[in-house]
Scaffold this active site. Sequence first.
Site, PDB file in Angstrom:
ATOM      1  N   GLY A 195      28.420 -65.452  60.160  1.00  0.00           N
ATOM      2  CA  GLY A 195      28.173 -64.129  59.607  1.00  0.00           C
ATOM      3  C   GLY A 195      29.284 -63.777  58.630  1.00  0.00           C
ATOM      4  N   GLN A 205      34.858 -58.625  53.615  1.00  0.00           N
ATOM      5  CA  GLN A 205      35.639 -59.861  53.750  1.00  0.00           C
ATOM      6  C   GLN A 205      35.780 -60.624  52.435  1.00  0.00           C
ATOM      7  OE1 GLN A 205      33.193 -61.098  57.369  1.00  0.00           O
ATOM      8  NE2 GLN A 205      35.206 -61.941  57.834  1.00  0.00           N
ATOM      9  N   CYS A 252      36.665 -64.836  63.694  1.00  0.00           N
ATOM     10  CA  CYS A 252      36.393 -64.100  62.457  1.00  0.00           C
ATOM     11  C   CYS A 252      37.027 -64.850  61.295  1.00  0.00           C
ATOM     12  CB  CYS A 252      36.981 -62.691  62.568  1.00  0.00           C
ATOM     13  SG  CYS A 252      36.724 -61.693  61.091  1.00  0.00           S
ATOM     14  N   LEU A 253      36.276 -65.011  60.195  1.00  0.00           N
ATOM     15  CA  LEU A 253      36.810 -65.739  59.037  1.00  0.00           C
ATOM     16  C   LEU A 253      38.047 -65.052  58.449  1.00  0.00           C
ATOM     17  CD1 LEU A 253      33.503 -66.760  57.193  1.00  0.00           C
ATOM     18  CD2 LEU A 253      34.983 -68.226  58.587  1.00  0.00           C
ATOM     19  N   HIS A 284      29.412 -57.456  65.301  1.00  0.00           N
ATOM     20  CA  HIS A 284      30.700 -57.827  64.699  1.00  0.00           C
ATOM     21  C   HIS A 284      30.691 -57.518  63.188  1.00  0.00           C
ATOM     22  CE1 HIS A 284      34.239 -60.750  64.310  1.00  0.00           C
ATOM     23  NE2 HIS A 284      33.854 -60.589  63.050  1.00  0.00           N
ATOM     24  N   GLU A 285      29.600 -57.908  62.510  1.00  0.00           N
ATOM     25  CA  GLU A 285      29.524 -57.701  61.051  1.00  0.00           C
ATOM     26  C   GLU A 285      29.341 -56.222  60.696  1.00  0.00           C
ATOM     27  OE1 GLU A 285      30.532 -60.180  59.489  1.00  0.00           O
ATOM     28  OE2 GLU A 285      30.154 -61.668  61.044  1.00  0.00           O
ATOM     29  N   HIS A 319      32.560 -54.626  60.622  1.00  0.00           N
ATOM     30  CA  HIS A 319      33.296 -54.914  59.381  1.00  0.00           C
ATOM     31  C   HIS A 319      32.998 -53.881  58.293  1.00  0.00           C
ATOM     32  CE1 HIS A 319      35.620 -58.565  59.767  1.00  0.00           C
ATOM     33  NE2 HIS A 319      34.606 -59.286  60.214  1.00  0.00           N
TER      34      HIS A 319
HETATM   35 NI    NI Z   1      34.576 -61.142  61.138  1.00  0.00          NI
END
Ligand code: NI
Length: 187
Positions: free
Chosen positions: A51, A56, A106-107, A148-149, A152
Amino acid sequence: MGLCGMAILNVVEWPAKVLETRANEVAVFNGELRQFVSDMFDTMEKAGGIGLAANQVDRLVRVLVIHISSKNEEPEDIRDWHDKKFVFINPSITSKKGKTKYLEGCLSFPEQYDYVDRAAEVTLVYKDEWGKDHSLEADGLFAICLQHELDHIDGVVFTSRMSRLKSGRIRKKMLQRNQISDMDEEG
Ligand code: NI
């Protein structure tokens, strides 16, 4: 950049301020938006994520993409949301059900993982990249990833959902990784 081009965007890491800033609603559904969505998929696939939210890649718009591979699943565990590319624009959760816990990564926090409590099922409304309205019910890893997204784009990073101790440990590692020294934390 041509409309058929592929672009890998830069994924920002915490403590970038954009990760803790609420993103704005998308109002214009045009070719530029669709190119951005395509670039987000390319960026996410290259980074090995399931995701990605626009924050991000340093854009404060309410856009997120999800693509969860079934390649490590047993055949009986493969769900209808596996191996599909989902685009969520201006998403909003309308109901939540149950509780679950998952070891999240998480990226924007490379190599950092910890358990986060989430709702087990969510219902949401959203638009696609053409501005069309949709609604959807999600469960399993798909529901976890969506929450989660969605966090963000609200400017909420996953460490904010952990205990102060766990969150502090990950934030310290990220500060060290990005070589931001804080003498108070060294002791
Ligand atoms: Ni993340």
